[in-house]
Design a protein around this motif. Structure first.
Motif, PDB file in Angstrom:
ATOM      1  N   TYR A 117       0.553  -1.387  -0.238  1.00 18.75           N
ATOM      2  CA  TYR A 117      -0.028  -0.180   0.075  1.00 18.75           C
ATOM      3  C   TYR A 117       0.886   1.319   0.018  1.00 18.75           C
ATOM      4  O   TYR A 117       0.524   2.307   0.454  1.00 18.75           O
ATOM      5  N   ARG A 118       1.981   1.105  -0.552  1.00 19.83           N
ATOM      6  CA  ARG A 118       2.852   2.346  -0.767  1.00 19.83           C
ATOM      7  C   ARG A 118       3.579   2.147  -2.230  1.00 19.83           C
ATOM      8  O   ARG A 118       3.609   1.000  -2.573  1.00 19.83           O
ATOM      9  N   GLY A 119       4.045   3.226  -2.883  1.00 20.82           N
ATOM     10  CA  GLY A 119       4.952   3.068  -4.082  1.00 20.82           C
ATOM     11  C   GLY A 119       6.031   2.314  -4.065  1.00 20.82           C
ATOM     12  O   GLY A 119       6.848   2.310  -2.965  1.00 20.82           O
ATOM     13  N   ALA A 120       6.223   1.673  -4.944  1.00 19.41           N
ATOM     14  CA  ALA A 120       7.552   0.977  -4.915  1.00 19.41           C
ATOM     15  C   ALA A 120       8.762   1.529  -5.176  1.00 19.41           C
ATOM     16  O   ALA A 120       9.630   1.361  -4.604  1.00 19.41           O
ATOM     17  N   ALA A 121       8.692   2.939  -5.450  1.00 19.61           N
ATOM     18  CA  ALA A 121      10.056   3.840  -5.494  1.00 19.61           C
ATOM     19  C   ALA A 121      10.126   4.467  -4.211  1.00 19.61           C
ATOM     20  O   ALA A 121      11.118   5.318  -4.208  1.00 19.61           O
ATOM     21  N   GLY A 122       9.144   4.057  -3.137  1.00 22.82           N
ATOM     22  CA  GLY A 122       9.504   4.968  -1.967  1.00 22.82           C
ATOM     23  C   GLY A 122       8.763   6.262  -2.009  1.00 22.82           C
ATOM     24  O   GLY A 122       9.564   7.067  -1.203  1.00 22.82           O
ATOM     25  N   ASP A 123       8.077   6.717  -3.035  1.00 24.56           N
ATOM     26  CA  ASP A 123       7.801   8.033  -2.955  1.00 24.56           C
ATOM     27  C   ASP A 123       6.107   8.738  -2.973  1.00 24.56           C
ATOM     28  O   ASP A 123       5.865   9.615  -2.906  1.00 24.56           O
ATOM     29  N   TRP A 124       5.495   7.679  -2.627  1.00 22.75           N
ATOM     30  CA  TRP A 124       4.103   7.877  -2.049  1.00 22.75           C
ATOM     31  C   TRP A 124       3.585   6.632  -1.285  1.00 22.75           C
ATOM     32  O   TRP A 124       4.339   5.602  -0.860  1.00 22.75           O
ATOM     33  N   VAL A 125       2.742   7.069  -0.324  1.00 15.90           N
ATOM     34  CA  VAL A 125       2.255   6.015   0.766  1.00 15.90           C
ATOM     35  C   VAL A 125       0.900   6.105   0.838  1.00 15.90           C
ATOM     36  O   VAL A 125       0.126   7.118   0.886  1.00 15.90           O
ATOM     37  N   GLY A 126       0.002   5.084   1.237  1.00 17.18           N
ATOM     38  CA  GLY A 126      -1.220   4.951   1.569  1.00 17.18           C
ATOM     39  C   GLY A 126      -1.698   5.468   2.618  1.00 17.18           C
ATOM     40  O   GLY A 126      -0.860   5.389   3.660  1.00 17.18           O
ATOM     41  N   LEU A 127      -2.800   6.191   2.690  1.00 14.29           N
ATOM     42  CA  LEU A 127      -3.458   6.635   4.152  1.00 14.29           C
ATOM     43  C   LEU A 127      -4.561   5.995   4.618  1.00 14.29           C
ATOM     44  O   LEU A 127      -4.550   5.817   5.728  1.00 14.29           O
ATOM     45  N   SER A 128      -5.220   5.484   3.720  1.00 12.83           N
ATOM     46  CA  SER A 128      -6.543   4.926   4.264  1.00 12.83           C
ATOM     47  C   SER A 128      -6.971   3.854   2.850  1.00 12.83           C
ATOM     48  O   SER A 128      -6.647   4.081   1.724  1.00 12.83           O
ATOM     49  N   GLY A 129      -7.684   2.785   3.247  1.00  7.43           N
ATOM     50  CA  GLY A 129      -8.129   1.781   2.188  1.00  7.43           C
ATOM     51  C   GLY A 129      -9.436   1.576   2.090  1.00  7.43           C
ATOM     52  O   GLY A 129     -10.419   1.804   3.049  1.00  7.43           O
ATOM     53  N   ARG A 130     -10.034   1.350   0.929  1.00 12.69           N
ATOM     54  CA  ARG A 130     -11.527   0.793   0.702  1.00 12.69           C
ATOM     55  C   ARG A 130     -11.503  -0.137  -0.313  1.00 12.69           C
ATOM     56  O   ARG A 130     -10.684  -0.406  -1.009  1.00 12.69           O
ATOM     57  N   VAL A 131     -12.440  -1.126   0.155  1.00  8.34           N
ATOM     58  CA  VAL A 131     -12.653  -2.430  -1.044  1.00  8.34           C
ATOM     59  C   VAL A 131     -13.858  -2.275  -1.549  1.00  8.34           C
ATOM     60  O   VAL A 131     -14.739  -1.726  -1.125  1.00  8.34           O
ATOM     61  N   ARG A 132     -13.901  -2.767  -2.776  1.00  5.88           N
ATOM     62  CA  ARG A 132     -15.084  -2.772  -3.695  1.00  5.88           C
ATOM     63  C   ARG A 132     -15.854  -4.160  -3.087  1.00  5.88           C
ATOM     64  O   ARG A 132     -15.225  -5.117  -2.704  1.00  5.88           O
ATOM     65  N   VAL A 133     -17.247  -3.648  -3.051  1.00  5.56           N
ATOM     66  CA  VAL A 133     -18.041  -4.982  -2.753  1.00  5.56           C
ATOM     67  C   VAL A 133     -19.430  -4.941  -3.555  1.00  5.56           C
ATOM     68  O   VAL A 133     -19.561  -3.867  -4.317  1.00  5.56           O
TER      69      VAL A 133
END
Length: 339
Positions: A117-133
């Motif tokens: 849940y973060r960028g592979a290059a280490g330049d962004w990061v996830g804050l909150s998650g949501r799932v499709r239902v």
């Protein structure tokens, strides 16, 4: 005092022209941090107020669609006035990362969030998650489908609601393209169009299921929990169903943040502090309580009643940065007559 730079991006060129004027009015104090936010002001405005207090500097915000803002930031390049990009989805952050427009984040910030849940290059990061239902009407559906592939079968004709112009739906379609290829996704979209009824947004889909206008709906999980908090579960005739393991319909997307490359040193310093604040327990609790999303920073969990633990979700394995090919998705949706 925080001032939005622009309330929407209906005219990006005009917004760009008036930005200098906005920077010089209302206060002689220059902004310490300028944020481009793809998250709606109604959702994050009060959190940004808290951020401003935490930073002890004036914060200015331009609100708009994440994809539009990402494109605008690519156009602005090093000339951008923004120091921080707050995105509704990972794809917009992935697009900026691939073009080298995001600055590396401190390792201490990255380590708070799982690598998925973060960028592979280490330049962004996830804050909150949501799932499709899948939302469903329990009086009309005894056993909800375990896969989005089932909703295009003949027995669901006229019984499925979806929101084709919604950014989350489009990110899900992009995810299906990454997971299953363009040909399979186009075929599925044609089947959904033949079976389904389009709505303007996820809330309209939820209401259509609740009223019995349709039996099923494709939405994000938190819309149901927001409705429950608003009306009470006993007042609703709609429930939600989490999909089977690895199904593309169970995509977990994230809202995230990245620092813009090229910002002046002072703004970059504020941006780093802002990332730390957004990953703090206070902010993560905000996402859990206010927006009913999953907090992503380690050590923070949601107290929302009946929300499945994040680690229990049987989500498809996908590099969220690959959700950046929105143009191809929009072209496909246009090709099948959905938008």
């Amino acid at each position: 005092m925080r001032r939005p730079l622009a309330r929407s991006l209906t005219a990006l060129a005009a917004a760009a022209l008036i930005s200098p004027l906005l920077a010089g009015c209302g206060s002689d104090e220059p902004a310490g941090l300028v944020i481009y936010s793809g998250r709606n002001e109604k959702l994050v405005g009060s959190l940004i107020d808290k951020l401003e207090e935490s930073l002890d500097t004036r914060v200015e915000v331009r609100y708009g669609g994440s994809a539009e803002l990402s494109a605008q930031l690519l156009e602005e390049g090093d000339a951008t006035e923004a120091g921080l990009f707050l995105s509704q989805d990972a794809g917009a952050l992935g697009a900026l990362s691939k073009e080298g427009r995001l600055a590396p984040l401190p390792q201490t910030a990255l380590e708070k969030v799982e690598p998925a849940y973060r960028g592979a290059a280490g330049d962004w990061v996830g804050l909150s998650g949501r799932v499709r239902v899948i939302a469903y009407h329990p009086d009309k559906v005894a056993t909800p489908p375990d896969s989005v592939h089932e909703v295009v079968k003949p027995e669901w004709k006229g019984k499925i609601g979806y929101a084709p112009t919604n950014a989350s739906f489009q990110s899900f379609v992009t995810g299906m393209r990454v997971l299953e290829g363009d040909d399979a996704t186009r075929t599925w979209l044609k089947g959904l169009k033949a079976n389904g009824k389009p709505y303007d947004n996820n809330l309209a889909v939820m209401d259509a299921v609740d009223s019995g206008e349709v039996s099923l709906g494709l939405v994000n999980h938190y819309y149901w929990y927001e409705r429950v908090a608003e009306k009470g579960e006993d007042e609703l005739d709609v429930r939600i169903h989490y999909l089977a393991k690895s199904d593309p319909g169970g995509l977990v997307n994230v809202a995230g943040v990245g620092m813009l490359k090229g910002a002046d040193p002072e703004q970059s310093a504020y941006a780093r502090k802002a990332v730390d604040f957004l990953l703090s327990a206070e902010s993560q609790r905000y996402f859990a309580d206010k927006t009913k999303e999953y907090p992503l920073a380690a050590g923070v969990t949601s107290d929302v009643k009946d929300l499945p633990p994040f680690e229990s979700l049987t989500k498809p394995e996908i590099d969220l940065g690959e959700l950046d090919s929105l143009k191809g998705t929009l072209a496909m949706l246009q090709d099948v007559g959905m938008v």
